[in-house]
Design a protein around this motif. Sequence first.
Motif: not given
Length: 288
Positions: A75-76, A179-184
């Motif tokens: 979750f982000v 944002a990078a964590a959400a994309a991954s």
Amino acid sequence: LKHCSKLQNQFHVACCPSGPSVQKLTALATMGKSIRCKIKKRLRTAKRQRVDAMICTPREEKNNAALTKVAAGQFVSMAKPKNAFLYPNAPDAAFPQHEIMKPIDFRSQNLPMAAYAFRGNRRKYTGEQAEYMKNLAKTSHPQMEVLAGGGAILAATKQRVSHAEAAALATAHQNPAAAAAAASSTSGASAIEAAIAQEAAKAAQPQAAPAPATEEADMDAEPDNGIDNSRRPVAKDTRRAQRTAEPRKRSAGVGQKTKANNSNLNAASAAGKVKKAGKVKASNAMKD
């Protein structure tokens, strides 16, 4: 005279078969439907089923997906885009747009379950009829639609985007790591979906015929009723059975307590007899 005119008007209303006064009286004479009316209850049930299918079920699915991400550690928290009316020069600013949703249609002609809410209809169904009614209550509803507006307009490019895209853009500007964590996480979810689809495709393919069994394979195969000697045997606990089988010993303090109680009772009775004898002697002396 006024009283006579009132009587004439009442007689006219009672005798005349038509007219606005008669329509008012017939409207007032019609009985209203209470909150406990069976037909109204069934109509409310049909409307509630539509609300559940169009609003409640999508909302619960969205919440479930969010909770699943929280449990998986994916979750982000997305950032909220800035209002372009207040921050026109911000790179992630956007003009929010008013969203007009399609209203829920509760009209009976567009509500299939309302066709079964009439007086005299049965409420219990069995077999194919029950399955048909269950599917009709769940699948006979349209999806929620946006009639106009919605989303946001980016202040920098004047491009209309959805709320999710605007939030992703704001998160990329304010918190690039999130944002990078959400994309991954999104890419991981898509990879999982692709793997599931691949497994389903493999399962759908026809399996080849098994090869003929040989004697060596029969010798190496484990028998169905074989014994596994690699595990440590579990000893059966028989201590409780032994304790229950043995006779229970009587505690030593039980007899002592009863003896002490008997001795106390004997002493009390002897003292009572002595007091009674003394009283009798004293009364005899007074008489003499």
